[in-house]
Design an enzyme around this catalytic site. Structure first.
Site, PDB file in Angstrom:
ATOM      1  N   TYR A  16      23.259  35.067  39.723  1.00  0.00           N
ATOM      2  CA  TYR A  16      23.580  33.675  40.054  1.00  0.00           C
ATOM      3  C   TYR A  16      22.361  32.915  40.554  1.00  0.00           C
ATOM      4  CZ  TYR A  16      28.529  34.241  39.357  1.00  0.00           C
ATOM      5  OH  TYR A  16      29.749  34.425  38.775  1.00  0.00           O
ATOM      6  N   TYR A 146      39.091  32.115  39.877  1.00  0.00           N
ATOM      7  CA  TYR A 146      37.919  32.920  39.501  1.00  0.00           C
ATOM      8  C   TYR A 146      38.274  34.390  39.726  1.00  0.00           C
ATOM      9  CZ  TYR A 146      33.400  35.222  39.645  1.00  0.00           C
ATOM     10  OH  TYR A 146      32.364  36.090  39.414  1.00  0.00           O
ATOM     11  N   ASP A 252      45.216  38.576  42.756  1.00  0.00           N
ATOM     12  CA  ASP A 252      43.815  38.966  42.929  1.00  0.00           C
ATOM     13  C   ASP A 252      43.442  38.716  44.396  1.00  0.00           C
ATOM     14  OD1 ASP A 252      41.103  39.187  43.069  1.00  0.00           O
ATOM     15  OD2 ASP A 252      40.666  37.932  41.320  1.00  0.00           O
ATOM     16  N   LYS A 281      35.671  44.121  47.498  1.00  0.00           N
ATOM     17  CA  LYS A 281      34.915  43.468  48.576  1.00  0.00           C
ATOM     18  C   LYS A 281      35.183  44.095  49.953  1.00  0.00           C
ATOM     19  CE  LYS A 281      34.127  38.982  46.357  1.00  0.00           C
ATOM     20  NZ  LYS A 281      32.700  38.877  46.225  1.00  0.00           N
TER      21      LYS A 281
HETATM   22  C1  LIG Z   1      38.945  36.513  43.735  1.00  0.00           C
HETATM   23  C2  LIG Z   1      37.850  37.317  43.097  1.00  0.00           C
HETATM   24  N1  LIG Z   1      38.160  38.182  42.122  1.00  0.00           N
HETATM   25  C3  LIG Z   1      37.230  38.927  41.524  1.00  0.00           C
HETATM   26  C4  LIG Z   1      35.905  38.829  41.890  1.00  0.00           C
HETATM   27  C5  LIG Z   1      34.873  39.662  41.201  1.00  0.00           C
HETATM   28  O1  LIG Z   1      34.408  40.664  42.068  1.00  0.00           O
HETATM   29  P1  LIG Z   1      33.019  41.400  41.760  1.00  0.00           P
HETATM   30  O2  LIG Z   1      31.954  40.403  42.004  1.00  0.00           O
HETATM   31  O3  LIG Z   1      33.006  42.534  42.733  1.00  0.00           O
HETATM   32  O4  LIG Z   1      33.073  41.863  40.359  1.00  0.00           O
HETATM   33  C6  LIG Z   1      35.537  37.938  42.889  1.00  0.00           C
HETATM   34  C7  LIG Z   1      34.131  37.784  43.273  1.00  0.00           C
HETATM   35  O5  LIG Z   1      33.726  36.908  43.973  1.00  0.00           O
HETATM   36  C8  LIG Z   1      36.528  37.149  43.511  1.00  0.00           C
HETATM   37  O6  LIG Z   1      36.242  36.260  44.468  1.00  0.00           O
END
Ligand SMILES: Cc1ncc(COP(=O)(O)O)c(C=O)c1O
Length: 448
Positions: A16, A146, A252, A281
């Site tokens: 990024y 996202y 998610d 995370k």
């Molecule tokens: C809600 C959500 N799902 C999925 C992801 C993707 O996670 P990763 O960066 O560990 O692949 C993120 C990353 O910021 C996220 O905020």
């Protein structure tokens, strides 16, 4: 320029990042971290105001987490997870299931947020194939959602700036307008609305439910979309509608999970039963990579059959359920209990909200939104018209650079500045961060 940074820029392509920007704003060399502070090679510190990309929960360099990782390292660092297993994964699964919505009883491991999402999408897709509903192949998602950077996760995400260029690679999904109250898709005011923004979901489910496998969404906060906090009622209704029309609900919780919203999971704010929950995370408190997809017994059972029936889920990642990551996640969950992390948050959250409310006075702050220990300010050129700053104006970059001078990491999401500190943050640290962020934005207003 420091010789390490010269070497960094010679060899490394950062995520990024427009690498050309690094000529003027090179990456900061971090040597160590403790609690909510990151220390550079000259021992200057920065508050980790965004939890090192929304991961850190209990603070950096926590002795109990380090101890758990070291203990695991002394016995087993990694083992393949097909045909073999290990105690840390078993204990972690048991623990996660005990704190998750009651209907989620099976766990599939992976190694990051995107793979946790990909896993859910693929299981959902194959589930309908396995039970003979072959037309149910599409997904519904929100236009500010996202879900990660792999092709599948991008296909159900909606952030044009990030993934526009990859569009030709995506599978088709139905995008519906987000419950983005500040910029309401149906022109209503939040305080008086009756959630008309849910209508497009109902329309599409009514018409196309025979083609739809699942709906994916981030519960209560669309994080990368701009920390858009939306009403619980929307989530509740989305859950009711997906159930009514026999479509999987995929939550998610990669960003919202593990206490961020004030409860262990954002879906705990609402009494719903998702078919999938994706975690990553905060699961390891940001120490090691791990992804998890939880699902129901009934979905699992649609794959459980004689081998030759071809119902097996052929999916996996090399570092699936890595023992170091699993032991770290267990230690993090133990810390939630030992340090009463969620109880302590109850005292901190009102102070956080009060501090954030102050930002509304500032000339370029159009909206302030928060939930638990995440808060965001949407910057606008004109409060009346809600006109946004253009990309070229780079207001976010200006604030980021100024923030660093005040020991803050105010990494913007477009025109949104947000705070997402470790949950272990102390009151006086939080007060410093709120006050300094306020003055950063105030000074930027003054200089424009
Ligand atoms: C809600 C959500 N799902 C999925 C992801 C993707 O996670 P990763 O960066 O560990 O692949 C993120 C990353 O910021 C996220 O905020």
């Amino acid at each position: 320029m420091n010789s390490w940074i010269k070497k960094d820029l010679k060899y490394i392509w950062h995520p990024y990042t427009q690498m050309k920007d690094c000529e003027k704003l090179p990456p900061i060399l971090i040597e160590r971290a403790k609690g909510v502070k990151l220390y550079d090679n000259k021992d200057n510190f920065y508050y980790d105001t965004i939890s090192s990309w929304w991961c850190n929960v209990h603070g950096h360099n926590h002795p109990k987490i380090k101890e758990a990782i070291k203990k695991q390292l002394n016995s087993l660092e990694h083992v393949l997870f097909a045909g073999f297993t290990h105690k840390s994964a078993i204990l972690l699964s048991e623990r996660l299931i005990s704190i998750s919505p009651k209907n989620l009883n099976k766990i599939f491991f992976s190694d990051n947020g995107s793979t946790a999402v990909e896993t859910a999408l693929k299981i959902s897709f194959q589930y309908w194939q396995n039970i003979g509903k072959k037309n149910k192949t599409k997904f519904i998602s929100l236009d500010y959602g996202y879900h990660g950077d792999t092709i599948g996760a991008m296909s159900v995400s909606g952030i044009d700036l990030f993934n526009e260029v990859f569009k030709p690679l995506f599978f088709t999904s139905f995008k519906i307008p987000s419950p983005y109250c500040y910029r309401c898709p149906v022109g209503k005011e939040r305080d008086y609305c009756s959630f008309d923004c849910i209508e497009p979901l109902e329309v599409i489910l009514k018409k196309k439910n025979n083609e739809i496998a699942g709906m994916i969404l981030e519960p209560l906060v669309m994080a990368a979309g701009g920390m858009i906090v939306y009403p619980k009622e929307y989530l509740k209704r989305a859950a009711e509608l997906t159930k009514r029309y026999n479509v999987h609900l995929i939550l998610d919780e990669v960003a919202t999970g593990f206490g961020r919203t004030g409860k262990m999971f954002a879906c705990n704010h609402v009494n719903i039963k998702p078919d999938f929950m994706c975690l990553s995370k905060g699961i390891t408190s940001g120490y090691l990579p791990l992804g998890v997809t939880l699902t129901t017994d009934s979905i699992y059972n649609a794959f459980y059959d004689d081998y030759e029936k071809g119902k097996t889920f052929y999916h996996g990642h090399t570092y699936t359920a890595n023992p170091l990551s699993c032991s770290c996640a267990l230690a993090s969950l133990e810390l939630f209990e030992r340090e009463k992390t969620l109880d302590k948050l109850r005292n901190l959250i009102p102070l956080f909200y009060k501090g954030l409310e102050k930002f509304r006075d500032l000339a370029i702050v159009g909206d302030v939104r928060y939930l638990g220990l995440l808060g965001a300010m949407e910057l606008v050129k004109n409060k009346e018209t809600k006109e946004t700053f253009s990309l070229k104006e780079r207001i976010g970059l200006e604030i980021y650079k100024y923030g660093l001078k005040k020991k803050l990491i105010l990494r913007p999401l477009g025109n949104v500045i947000y705070l997402f500190p470790p949950l272990s943050i102390k009151k006086r640290e939080l007060e410093y961060i709120l006050d300094s962020t306020y003055y950063v934005i105030k000074d930027i207003c003054r200089n424009r």
